[in-house]
Design a protein around this motif. Structure first.
Motif, PDB file in Angstrom:
ATOM      1  N   MET A 258     -64.297  63.759 -37.044  1.00 24.10           N
ATOM      2  CA  MET A 258     -65.730  63.412 -36.735  1.00 24.10           C
ATOM      3  C   MET A 258     -66.241  62.080 -37.483  1.00 24.10           C
ATOM      4  SD  MET A 258     -67.905  64.553 -34.443  1.00 24.10           S
ATOM      5  CE  MET A 258     -69.748  63.815 -34.232  1.00 24.10           C
ATOM      6  N   SER A 259     -66.975  61.352 -36.592  1.00 23.88           N
ATOM      7  CA  SER A 259     -67.137  59.907 -37.207  1.00 23.88           C
ATOM      8  C   SER A 259     -68.456  60.287 -37.936  1.00 23.88           C
ATOM      9  CB  SER A 259     -67.536  58.993 -36.084  1.00 23.88           C
ATOM     10  OG  SER A 259     -68.567  59.441 -35.137  1.00 23.88           O
ATOM     11  N   GLY A 260     -68.923  59.367 -38.824  1.00 24.63           N
ATOM     12  CA  GLY A 260     -70.128  59.269 -39.758  1.00 24.63           C
ATOM     13  C   GLY A 260     -71.286  59.219 -38.705  1.00 24.63           C
ATOM     14  N   LYS A 261     -72.667  59.195 -39.687  1.00 28.52           N
ATOM     15  CA  LYS A 261     -74.048  59.122 -39.073  1.00 28.52           C
ATOM     16  C   LYS A 261     -73.979  57.695 -38.585  1.00 28.52           C
ATOM     17  CE  LYS A 261     -77.252  62.571 -40.281  1.00 28.52           C
ATOM     18  NZ  LYS A 261     -77.577  62.644 -38.521  1.00 28.52           N
ATOM     19  N   LEU A 262     -74.604  57.183 -37.691  1.00 22.28           N
ATOM     20  CA  LEU A 262     -74.969  55.920 -37.290  1.00 22.28           C
ATOM     21  C   LEU A 262     -76.386  55.669 -37.700  1.00 22.28           C
ATOM     22  CD1 LEU A 262     -73.898  55.587 -33.560  1.00 22.28           C
ATOM     23  CD2 LEU A 262     -72.644  55.063 -35.556  1.00 22.28           C
ATOM     24  N   ARG A 263     -76.618  54.233 -38.018  1.00 21.11           N
ATOM     25  CA  ARG A 263     -78.019  53.936 -38.292  1.00 21.11           C
ATOM     26  C   ARG A 263     -78.176  52.354 -37.746  1.00 21.11           C
ATOM     27  NH1 ARG A 263     -80.905  54.518 -43.750  1.00 21.11           N
ATOM     28  NH2 ARG A 263     -79.238  55.884 -43.943  1.00 21.11           N
ATOM     29  N   VAL A 264     -79.272  52.390 -37.054  1.00 20.87           N
ATOM     30  CA  VAL A 264     -79.709  51.132 -36.341  1.00 20.87           C
ATOM     31  C   VAL A 264     -80.573  50.365 -37.281  1.00 20.87           C
ATOM     32  CG1 VAL A 264     -79.416  52.070 -33.975  1.00 20.87           C
ATOM     33  CG2 VAL A 264     -81.717  52.225 -35.150  1.00 20.87           C
ATOM     34  N   ARG A 265     -80.727  48.977 -37.067  1.00 18.28           N
ATOM     35  CA  ARG A 265     -81.400  48.186 -38.008  1.00 18.28           C
ATOM     36  C   ARG A 265     -81.688  46.814 -36.991  1.00 18.28           C
ATOM     37  NH1 ARG A 265     -81.941  43.557 -40.902  1.00 18.28           N
ATOM     38  NH2 ARG A 265     -79.951  42.859 -40.525  1.00 18.28           N
ATOM     39  N   VAL A 266     -83.026  46.455 -36.943  1.00 19.53           N
ATOM     40  CA  VAL A 266     -83.477  45.207 -36.267  1.00 19.53           C
ATOM     41  C   VAL A 266     -83.699  43.967 -37.169  1.00 19.53           C
ATOM     42  CG1 VAL A 266     -85.207  44.332 -34.409  1.00 19.53           C
ATOM     43  CG2 VAL A 266     -84.511  46.770 -34.527  1.00 19.53           C
ATOM     44  N   ASP A 267     -82.864  42.894 -36.599  1.00 17.59           N
ATOM     45  CA  ASP A 267     -83.109  41.759 -37.587  1.00 17.59           C
ATOM     46  C   ASP A 267     -84.367  41.089 -37.127  1.00 17.59           C
ATOM     47  OD1 ASP A 267     -82.854  39.127 -38.284  1.00 17.59           O
ATOM     48  OD2 ASP A 267     -80.863  39.084 -38.415  1.00 17.59           O
ATOM     49  N   GLN A 268     -85.304  41.078 -38.022  1.00 20.65           N
ATOM     50  CA  GLN A 268     -86.575  40.602 -37.725  1.00 20.65           C
ATOM     51  C   GLN A 268     -86.571  39.236 -37.439  1.00 20.65           C
ATOM     52  OE1 GLN A 268     -89.204  42.509 -36.997  1.00 20.65           O
ATOM     53  NE2 GLN A 268     -87.854  44.245 -37.080  1.00 20.65           N
ATOM     54  N   ASP A 269     -85.638  38.468 -38.120  1.00 22.15           N
ATOM     55  CA  ASP A 269     -85.662  37.100 -37.690  1.00 22.15           C
ATOM     56  C   ASP A 269     -85.047  36.585 -36.166  1.00 22.15           C
ATOM     57  OD1 ASP A 269     -86.462  36.350 -40.357  1.00 22.15           O
ATOM     58  OD2 ASP A 269     -84.370  36.287 -41.168  1.00 22.15           O
ATOM     59  N   LYS A 270     -84.415  37.623 -35.679  1.00 25.46           N
ATOM     60  CA  LYS A 270     -83.793  37.305 -34.431  1.00 25.46           C
ATOM     61  C   LYS A 270     -84.658  37.978 -33.285  1.00 25.46           C
ATOM     62  CE  LYS A 270     -78.758  37.428 -35.703  1.00 25.46           C
ATOM     63  NZ  LYS A 270     -77.792  38.064 -35.928  1.00 25.46           N
ATOM     64  N   CYS A 271     -85.137  39.121 -33.562  1.00 23.49           N
ATOM     65  CA  CYS A 271     -86.032  39.772 -32.464  1.00 23.49           C
ATOM     66  C   CYS A 271     -87.099  38.778 -32.084  1.00 23.49           C
ATOM     67  CB  CYS A 271     -86.811  41.031 -32.948  1.00 23.49           C
ATOM     68  SG  CYS A 271     -87.744  42.219 -31.900  1.00 23.49           S
ATOM     69  N   GLN A 272     -87.117  38.775 -30.467  1.00 19.91           N
ATOM     70  CA  GLN A 272     -88.097  37.935 -29.946  1.00 19.91           C
ATOM     71  C   GLN A 272     -88.947  38.791 -29.138  1.00 19.91           C
ATOM     72  OE1 GLN A 272     -88.318  34.335 -29.740  1.00 19.91           O
ATOM     73  NE2 GLN A 272     -87.018  34.899 -31.869  1.00 19.91           N
ATOM     74  N   GLY A 273     -89.185  40.272 -29.246  1.00 21.08           N
ATOM     75  CA  GLY A 273     -90.193  40.975 -28.517  1.00 21.08           C
ATOM     76  C   GLY A 273     -89.962  41.223 -27.038  1.00 21.08           C
ATOM     77  N   HIS A 274     -88.306  41.313 -26.672  1.00 16.94           N
ATOM     78  CA  HIS A 274     -88.154  41.620 -25.177  1.00 16.94           C
ATOM     79  C   HIS A 274     -88.408  43.124 -24.883  1.00 16.94           C
ATOM     80  CE1 HIS A 274     -86.272  37.587 -24.313  1.00 16.94           C
ATOM     81  NE2 HIS A 274     -85.841  37.789 -25.448  1.00 16.94           N
ATOM     82  N   ALA A 275     -88.309  44.018 -26.171  1.00 15.76           N
ATOM     83  CA  ALA A 275     -88.514  45.471 -26.136  1.00 15.76           C
ATOM     84  C   ALA A 275     -87.422  46.270 -25.378  1.00 15.76           C
ATOM     85  CB  ALA A 275     -90.139  45.749 -25.700  1.00 15.76           C
ATOM     86  N   ARG A 276     -86.452  45.898 -24.970  1.00 15.27           N
ATOM     87  CA  ARG A 276     -85.377  46.404 -24.214  1.00 15.27           C
ATOM     88  C   ARG A 276     -84.946  47.604 -24.875  1.00 15.27           C
ATOM     89  NH1 ARG A 276     -81.577  41.988 -21.166  1.00 15.27           N
ATOM     90  NH2 ARG A 276     -83.339  40.841 -20.364  1.00 15.27           N
ATOM     91  N   CYS A 277     -84.886  47.600 -26.081  1.00  9.17           N
ATOM     92  CA  CYS A 277     -84.346  48.708 -27.151  1.00  9.17           C
ATOM     93  C   CYS A 277     -85.481  49.780 -26.877  1.00  9.17           C
ATOM     94  CB  CYS A 277     -84.278  48.249 -28.512  1.00  9.17           C
ATOM     95  SG  CYS A 277     -85.638  47.394 -29.281  1.00  9.17           S
ATOM     96  N   LYS A 278     -86.628  49.582 -26.990  1.00  3.98           N
ATOM     97  CA  LYS A 278     -87.593  50.397 -26.953  1.00  3.98           C
ATOM     98  C   LYS A 278     -87.828  51.057 -25.700  1.00  3.98           C
ATOM     99  CE  LYS A 278     -91.748  52.685 -28.005  1.00  3.98           C
ATOM    100  NZ  LYS A 278     -91.933  53.772 -28.784  1.00  3.98           N
ATOM    101  N   SER A 279     -87.404  50.433 -24.464  1.00  3.50           N
ATOM    102  CA  SER A 279     -87.373  50.953 -23.114  1.00  3.50           C
ATOM    103  C   SER A 279     -86.220  51.808 -23.033  1.00  3.50           C
ATOM    104  CB  SER A 279     -87.560  49.919 -22.118  1.00  3.50           C
ATOM    105  OG  SER A 279     -86.609  49.082 -22.032  1.00  3.50           O
ATOM    106  N   LEU A 280     -85.066  51.509 -23.536  1.00  2.00           N
ATOM    107  CA  LEU A 280     -83.713  52.179 -23.473  1.00  2.00           C
ATOM    108  C   LEU A 280     -83.669  53.392 -24.472  1.00  2.00           C
ATOM    109  CD1 LEU A 280     -81.304  49.290 -23.100  1.00  2.00           C
ATOM    110  CD2 LEU A 280     -81.894  50.831 -21.298  1.00  2.00           C
ATOM    111  N   ALA A 281     -84.475  53.140 -25.659  1.00  2.00           N
ATOM    112  CA  ALA A 281     -83.908  54.189 -26.784  1.00  2.00           C
ATOM    113  C   ALA A 281     -85.504  54.306 -27.531  1.00  2.00           C
ATOM    114  CB  ALA A 281     -82.942  53.846 -27.591  1.00  2.00           C
ATOM    115  N   PRO A 282     -86.503  54.932 -26.827  1.00  2.00           N
ATOM    116  CA  PRO A 282     -87.897  55.096 -27.504  1.00  2.00           C
ATOM    117  C   PRO A 282     -87.757  56.008 -28.793  1.00  2.00           C
ATOM    118  CG  PRO A 282     -87.759  56.187 -25.327  1.00  2.00           C
ATOM    119  CD  PRO A 282     -86.649  55.642 -25.609  1.00  2.00           C
TER     120      PRO A 282
END
Length: 69
Positions: free
Chosen positions: A1-25
C-alpha cells in the motif's frame, strides 16, 4: 500500500482561479484574496487521493504539489 499523500499550494504561483477548491473543497480553502491554501497540514484523508490528483492536474498555474510520504 502506498503512503499518505500531502498537498501543498505554492503561494508564489497561485493566481486565485480556485479550481482546486471547487474540485476538492475538503482539501483546499481560500484566503481573503481568493488564493488557495491547503486545509490543515495538507494531509489527504483516505479516500480523497483522487481529488488531490484531480486538483493538481487542473491547476492552470501548476501551483499544487502532491507528495507521497
Amino acid at each position: 500500500m502506498s503512503g499518505k499523500l500531502r498537498v501543498r499550494v505554492d503561494q508564489d504561483k497561485c493566481q486565485g482561479h480556485a479550481r482546486c477548491k471547487s474540485l476538492a473543497p475538503e482539501l483546499f480553502d481560500l484566503d481573503d484574496f481568493g488564493n488557495a491554501h491547503e486545509v490543515g497540514d495538507g494531509t489527504v484523508p483516505a479516500g480523497l487521493e483522487d481529488k488531490a490528483w484531480l486538483a493538481h492536474s487542473n491547476c492552470p498555474e501548476i501551483a499544487i504539489d502532491v507528495t507521497e510520504e
